[in-house]
Design a protein around this motif. Structure first.
Motif, short mmCIF file in Angstrom:
data_model
loop_
_atom_site.label_atom_id
_atom_site.label_comp_id
_atom_site.label_asym_id
_atom_site.label_seq_id
_atom_site.Cartn_x
_atom_site.Cartn_y
_atom_site.Cartn_z
N ALA A 1 0.83 -1.21 0.00
CA ALA A 1 0.00 0.00 0.00
C ALA A 1 0.86 1.25 0.00
O ALA A 1 0.59 2.22 -0.73
CB ALA A 1 -0.93 -0.01 1.20
N GLY A 2 1.90 1.26 0.82
CA GLY A 2 2.78 2.42 0.87
C GLY A 2 3.53 2.63 -0.42
O GLY A 2 3.77 3.77 -0.83
N ALA A 3 3.91 1.53 -1.07
CA ALA A 3 4.65 1.64 -2.33
C ALA A 3 3.77 2.16 -3.45
O ALA A 3 4.24 2.88 -4.35
CB ALA A 3 5.23 0.28 -2.70
N VAL A 4 2.48 1.82 -3.42
CA VAL A 4 1.56 2.20 -4.50
C VAL A 4 0.99 3.59 -4.27
O VAL A 4 0.62 4.29 -5.23
CB VAL A 4 0.44 1.15 -4.63
CG1 VAL A 4 -0.60 1.58 -5.66
CG2 VAL A 4 1.01 -0.20 -5.01
N ALA A 5 0.92 4.04 -3.02
CA ALA A 5 0.26 5.31 -2.68
C ALA A 5 0.70 6.49 -3.54
O ALA A 5 -0.15 7.28 -3.99
CB ALA A 5 0.48 5.61 -1.19
N PRO A 6 2.00 6.67 -3.84
CA PRO A 6 2.38 7.84 -4.65
C PRO A 6 1.82 7.83 -6.07
O PRO A 6 1.81 8.88 -6.72
CB PRO A 6 3.92 7.75 -4.68
CG PRO A 6 4.29 6.93 -3.49
CD PRO A 6 3.17 5.93 -3.35
N TYR A 7 1.34 6.68 -6.53
CA TYR A 7 0.84 6.58 -7.90
C TYR A 7 -0.67 6.78 -7.99
O TYR A 7 -1.22 6.88 -9.09
CB TYR A 7 1.20 5.21 -8.48
CG TYR A 7 2.69 5.00 -8.62
CD1 TYR A 7 3.34 5.36 -9.79
CD2 TYR A 7 3.44 4.48 -7.58
CE1 TYR A 7 4.71 5.18 -9.93
CE2 TYR A 7 4.81 4.30 -7.69
CZ TYR A 7 5.44 4.65 -8.87
OH TYR A 7 6.81 4.49 -9.00
N LEU A 8 -1.35 6.84 -6.85
CA LEU A 8 -2.80 6.90 -6.87
C LEU A 8 -3.34 8.28 -7.23
O LEU A 8 -4.56 8.44 -7.37
CB LEU A 8 -3.37 6.44 -5.52
CG LEU A 8 -3.03 4.98 -5.14
CD1 LEU A 8 -3.66 4.62 -3.80
CD2 LEU A 8 -3.51 4.02 -6.23
N HIS A 9 -2.46 9.27 -7.42
CA HIS A 9 -2.93 10.56 -7.93
C HIS A 9 -3.41 10.42 -9.37
O HIS A 9 -4.19 11.25 -9.85
CB HIS A 9 -1.81 11.59 -7.84
CG HIS A 9 -0.68 11.34 -8.81
ND1 HIS A 9 0.35 10.47 -8.53
CD2 HIS A 9 -0.45 11.83 -10.06
CE1 HIS A 9 1.18 10.43 -9.57
NE2 HIS A 9 0.72 11.24 -10.50
N ASP A 10 -2.94 9.38 -10.05
CA ASP A 10 -3.41 9.11 -11.41
C ASP A 10 -4.70 8.31 -11.30
O ASP A 10 -4.68 7.17 -10.80
CB ASP A 10 -2.35 8.32 -12.19
CG ASP A 10 -2.67 8.23 -13.67
OD1 ASP A 10 -3.85 8.02 -14.02
OD2 ASP A 10 -1.74 8.33 -14.49
N PRO A 11 -5.83 8.85 -11.73
CA PRO A 11 -7.11 8.17 -11.54
C PRO A 11 -7.23 6.86 -12.31
O PRO A 11 -8.14 6.07 -12.06
CB PRO A 11 -8.14 9.19 -12.04
CG PRO A 11 -7.37 10.06 -12.98
CD PRO A 11 -5.99 10.14 -12.42
N ARG A 12 -6.30 6.60 -13.23
CA ARG A 12 -6.34 5.34 -13.97
C ARG A 12 -5.82 4.17 -13.14
O ARG A 12 -6.03 3.00 -13.51
CB ARG A 12 -5.51 5.47 -15.26
CG ARG A 12 -6.04 6.49 -16.24
CD ARG A 12 -5.07 6.68 -17.40
NE ARG A 12 -3.79 7.22 -16.95
CZ ARG A 12 -2.75 7.45 -17.75
NH1 ARG A 12 -2.86 7.20 -19.06
NH2 ARG A 12 -1.62 7.96 -17.26
N ILE A 13 -5.15 4.47 -12.03
CA ILE A 13 -4.57 3.42 -11.18
C ILE A 13 -5.41 3.26 -9.93
O ILE A 13 -5.68 4.23 -9.21
CB ILE A 13 -3.12 3.77 -10.81
CG1 ILE A 13 -2.26 3.87 -12.07
CG2 ILE A 13 -2.54 2.71 -9.86
CD1 ILE A 13 -0.83 4.33 -11.82
#
Length: 333
Positions: free
Chosen positions: A46-58
């Motif tokens: 979850a922590g590793a993916v969190a920075p990418y969740l600003h992209d609504p496609r992810i």
């Protein structure tokens, strides 16, 4: 609606999943969605993916640990695109992967699955390509069910297929502990139509020393189950039945060889060497001939020699000789 969904299982690869997502963001095709699923991983996915969740496609999903098949099924169910692409959390796509696959499926509606060449890197003696020639028994670009079964048409895990076909066969078989991807390819091909090979390096496949595909014995057991399922599903007079019988026999012989090596490595040298000799006809070549001759004189050398072979194989090194060829075809490497 996005045109293609990228499915990223990320169990135990929190330190690597960012590379997978970076490769997705670098695509020259933008009409995609991505489902990253953490099915009870021991690390901080979850922590590793969190920075990418600003992209609504992810999107990020979490579930209890029920294995990679269940994780992929859940992620695919949460997506909506008509095309599905698989990207393991420790692998990478090259920038033109998605655009190439979408264009292919739009141009060739009869294709059941599409794969490509990929760079193998990581815990290997040297980087190499998955495939060094065209795939299949025909033009090098198209494969039949028989070609997929006998591995003359190899399928890299980072492949793409249609949601409608995936739904028609019931998704990944969650009872498969190994070879779940091979099982999916075979069942997709049973729907009819060709598999398609793109003769370009569009993916990067990472070998890790502790990866699930690092042990030939487990892969062989998984393949045997795939062959048994296919034999039961196909008509008794199907032309693939004879091929399946031969493949099952070859895999059983290779598995017996691996189990015999396990005996030697575990210290039961006498019994293990006897079992190796019983299936020696499956391997030829000067290295194996010299090894058997040496073990007849000095059986104590068998354990360190075969331990080295087993460790080298687990590190993802490419096997050589007839046994290597047999194992690669039978275990999907």
């Amino acid at each position: 609606m996005p045109r293609i969904a990228v499915i990223v299982p990320a169990y135990g690869v929190a330190h690597l999943v960012g590379e997978a997502l970076d490769s997705l963001l670098a695509q020259d095709y933008a009409d995609w969605e991505c489902m990253v699923i953490d099915d009870g991983a021991p690390d901080d996915v979850a922590g590793a993916v969190a920075p990418y969740l600003h992209d609504p496609r992810i999107r990020f999903l979490q579930s209890a640990n029920k294995g990679v098949s269940a994780a992929r099924n859940a992620a695919i169910a949460a997506s909506c695109a008509p095309l599905i692409a698989l990207l393991d959390g420790d692998d990478r796509f090259r920038p033109t992967y998605l655009s190439t696959m979408v264009s292919l499926f739009e141009a060739e509606p009869e294709v059941r699955l599409a794969t490509c060449n990929a760079l193998i890197f990581g815990a290997v003696a040297r980087e190499r390509l998955c495939f060094n020639a065209g795939q299949g028994s025909g033009d090098g670009l198209h494969g039949t069910l028989a070609d997929v079964l006998d591995r003359s048409f190899g399928v890299y895990i980072g492949s793409t297929f249609r949601r409608a076909d995936f739904d028609a066969i019931g998704g990944f078989d969650t009872t498969m502990a190994q070879s779940e991807d091979f099982d999916l390819w075979v069942r997709l091909m049973q729907l009819g139509g060709p598999a398609r090979y793109v003769d370009a390096v569009l993916g990067e496949y990472r070998v890790r020393s502790n990866s699930a595909s690092a042990h030939a014995g487990r892969m062989l057991m998984g393949n045997l189950k795939v062959y048994e399922k296919a034999r039961a599903a196909l008509p008794v007079d199907a032309p693939e039945q004879a091929l399946l019988a031969r493949l099952a026999s070859d895999s059983a012989q290779a598995l017996a060889f691996e189990h015999a090596i396990d005996r030697v490595v575990d210290g039961d040298t006498s019994r293990g060497l006897a079992e190796l000799k019983a299936v020696r006809s499956r391997v030829k070549g000067p290295v194996w001939n010299l090894s058997f001759a040496l073990w007849n004189i000095l059986p104590s050398l068998a354990r360190p020699m075969l331990s080295w072979r087993r460790n080298a194989h687990r590190r993802g090194n490419q096997s050589t000789g007839t046994l290597g060829t047999l194992l690669q075809k039978a275990s999907g490497q």
